[in-house]
Scaffold this motif. Sequence first.
Motif, PDB file in Angstrom:
ATOM      1  N   GLU A 104     -14.681   8.661  26.451  1.00 21.80           N
ATOM      2  CA  GLU A 104     -14.361   8.042  25.166  1.00 21.80           C
ATOM      3  C   GLU A 104     -14.102   9.108  24.105  1.00 21.80           C
ATOM      4  O   GLU A 104     -14.860  10.068  23.980  1.00 21.80           O
ATOM      5  N   VAL A 105     -13.034   8.915  23.349  1.00 25.16           N
ATOM      6  CA  VAL A 105     -12.693   9.782  22.222  1.00 25.16           C
ATOM      7  C   VAL A 105     -12.610   8.901  20.988  1.00 25.16           C
ATOM      8  O   VAL A 105     -11.791   7.981  20.926  1.00 25.16           O
ATOM      9  N   GLU A 106     -13.464   9.164  20.016  1.00 25.83           N
ATOM     10  CA  GLU A 106     -13.501   8.341  18.814  1.00 25.83           C
ATOM     11  C   GLU A 106     -12.368   8.693  17.854  1.00 25.83           C
ATOM     12  O   GLU A 106     -11.818   9.792  17.890  1.00 25.83           O
ATOM     13  N   ILE A 165      -6.090   3.814  20.569  1.00 23.78           N
ATOM     14  CA  ILE A 165      -6.129   3.412  21.980  1.00 23.78           C
ATOM     15  C   ILE A 165      -6.342   4.661  22.835  1.00 23.78           C
ATOM     16  O   ILE A 165      -5.747   5.700  22.584  1.00 23.78           O
ATOM     17  N   SER A 166      -7.187   4.543  23.852  1.00 26.77           N
ATOM     18  CA  SER A 166      -7.462   5.673  24.732  1.00 26.77           C
ATOM     19  C   SER A 166      -6.277   5.994  25.627  1.00 26.77           C
ATOM     20  O   SER A 166      -5.383   5.163  25.841  1.00 26.77           O
ATOM     21  N   TYR A 167      -6.283   7.190  26.171  1.00 28.55           N
ATOM     22  CA  TYR A 167      -5.238   7.642  27.086  1.00 28.55           C
ATOM     23  C   TYR A 167      -5.113   6.673  28.252  1.00 28.55           C
ATOM     24  O   TYR A 167      -6.112   6.289  28.874  1.00 28.55           O
ATOM     25  N   THR A 206       2.156  -2.908  17.853  1.00 23.02           N
ATOM     26  CA  THR A 206       1.343  -3.809  18.642  1.00 23.02           C
ATOM     27  C   THR A 206       0.263  -3.011  19.350  1.00 23.02           C
ATOM     28  O   THR A 206       0.577  -2.152  20.161  1.00 23.02           O
ATOM     29  N   LEU A 207      -0.995  -3.301  19.028  1.00 26.93           N
ATOM     30  CA  LEU A 207      -2.088  -2.613  19.694  1.00 26.93           C
ATOM     31  C   LEU A 207      -2.259  -3.227  21.080  1.00 26.93           C
ATOM     32  O   LEU A 207      -2.722  -4.352  21.219  1.00 26.93           O
ATOM     33  N   THR A 208      -1.844  -2.518  22.105  1.00 28.36           N
ATOM     34  CA  THR A 208      -1.928  -3.028  23.458  1.00 28.36           C
ATOM     35  C   THR A 208      -2.433  -1.946  24.371  1.00 28.36           C
ATOM     36  O   THR A 208      -2.395  -0.776  24.064  1.00 28.36           O
ATOM     37  N   ARG A 209      -2.901  -2.361  25.503  1.00 24.52           N
ATOM     38  CA  ARG A 209      -3.269  -1.410  26.543  1.00 24.52           C
ATOM     39  C   ARG A 209      -3.175  -2.125  27.881  1.00 24.52           C
ATOM     40  O   ARG A 209      -3.235  -3.341  27.961  1.00 24.52           O
ATOM     41  N   SER A 210      -3.013  -1.376  28.947  1.00 25.03           N
ATOM     42  CA  SER A 210      -2.873  -1.994  30.258  1.00 25.03           C
ATOM     43  C   SER A 210      -4.207  -2.544  30.722  1.00 25.03           C
ATOM     44  O   SER A 210      -5.266  -2.022  30.402  1.00 25.03           O
ATOM     45  N   LEU A 216     -10.792   0.224  33.956  1.00 21.62           N
ATOM     46  CA  LEU A 216     -11.348   1.564  34.069  1.00 21.62           C
ATOM     47  C   LEU A 216     -12.465   1.767  33.059  1.00 21.62           C
ATOM     48  O   LEU A 216     -13.514   2.319  33.368  1.00 21.62           O
ATOM     49  N   ASN A 217     -12.252   1.291  31.834  1.00 20.11           N
ATOM     50  CA  ASN A 217     -13.284   1.430  30.803  1.00 20.11           C
ATOM     51  C   ASN A 217     -14.568   0.736  31.216  1.00 20.11           C
ATOM     52  O   ASN A 217     -15.670   1.237  30.986  1.00 20.11           O
TER      53      ASN A 217
END
Length: 525
Positions: free
Chosen positions: A343-345, A349-351, A446-450, A456-457
Amino acid sequence: MAVGRLRVQVLEEDTFIPIPNTRVTIIPRGENIPQIVRQQQVTNSVGQTEAVELPAPPIEFSQSPSSEIPYSFADVQVEADGYLPLIVRGVQIFPELTAIQVCNLISTRKGEMRGIKSQEINIKPHRMVEDFKEMQRQQEVIYIQENTLVGNFPPKIPEDEEKPLPPEKGVVVLENVVVPEFVVVHDGRPEDNNAPNYTVRYKDYIKNVACCEIFSTWPENSIRANIYCIISFTLNRIYTEWYRNKGKDFTITTSTAFDQAFSFGRNIYENINRIVDDIFSTYIKRPEAKQPLFAQYCDGVRVQCPGWLTQWGSKYLADQGRTPYEILTNFYGTNLELRRAPEVEGIPISYPGTVLSIGSRGNDVRNIQTYLNRISQNYPLIPKVAVDGVYGPATANSVKVFQQVFGLPETGNVDYATWYEISQIFVGVSKLAELRAVNMDELNFTLTRSSDWENLNSQEETEETPIEENNQKADSKKEDVESEGPYVAASRKVKSTRRIFFPPLTYEMYYRNDIPKVGYMDDGL
């Protein structure tokens, strides 16, 4: 005499917003410089000067312990309309390298609000040379300390390698190692209550310490090994809440007897800037330990420290062709692992886990395109692109220009380092650290992530991501999945909404109990 280079970057205070047309005067100084010749530059549209060549000592001075100082000095005078003038004295210039001096200017209005003009004890008149007598007015002055390998610094006081974790007294104890957005640095010994605290971005802190502790002319494997130690030392202080558990209001100190050297406002170097961007979240740990290794070290010449890394010893091992991992195991033993914090604050959105390149598609590409378009408003050299979720030649070119501006390898691909640098700059120029509303339709954001990364998180809640020694830059085992995340589902229900973002203004505000933690208006949809 050898030659080094200096480039100045001028930004608004506490942001990544560049200040163009800033007047920058550079004056080299030193015993071996026959005459002082000032060079005048004006910052371009991204707030940078050209890289100016300056005299420097022979590179041999930094390759073995010597009584000779291995770098020359330069003073930098920065003036911009509407901002307080800034002087940086003693910028360190190594041969064959480019030094980067970042100057964060305070607006005249903010200076007046803070009463800076009346605080002459903090802002002193300064005369650089005879020609600068006309500049004797109130200025903020930054003095850069000597490198620890040539300066007179106290040796580190040994501490236990594994620290007790803070007791659970209503305070959240970290489940995993987290890279913070900020580090609060106490500029003195822990018991010195009169020393100031500086709130610094985490990556900037690591870069600063690396430039204070070692010589940037050393082999890259040696630099990487030392930076792993600096990162692990820092993340151990954070994970164990070492000073906050003692009632202190800071993360770490500048006392080399207790922590690591740090010189507020100092210059860094292009190679260290690049290396830290690449490995900033990777730390050392023992296989059986949960916390990062408290990686203590010393110079190995003036101070001996059996069982710790010695800085000069790491340099000699790198000269022999040893890898960073081999250098670390030479000092700390073979039972070591290199782990990447999950986690990177401080970023939206994370990598996503895979390198984005030509042919990539999906929400992660769309987010990067949106970030780049917003960054381009302040950095017009970066071309804007269509936000279509397709990684084509135009997106690759925009990424490549971004990498050039911010000192990353110019690959045109979005790898781990580029993802987090783009995200950090996006947050900085968007001023998300200030309480403000953003119209999502105008931003086309648009804040999205796969869903793959979401899964994984959930797996990483109990375990950090391991990193193999010979594959430290790659963690591309996950496929890019174009499935809808929770933010997309919410956006389909509310077609045109106004999201309000409430992140902290400063590190201290984040930990204040009287600041309400408010989420998005449509989180429950």
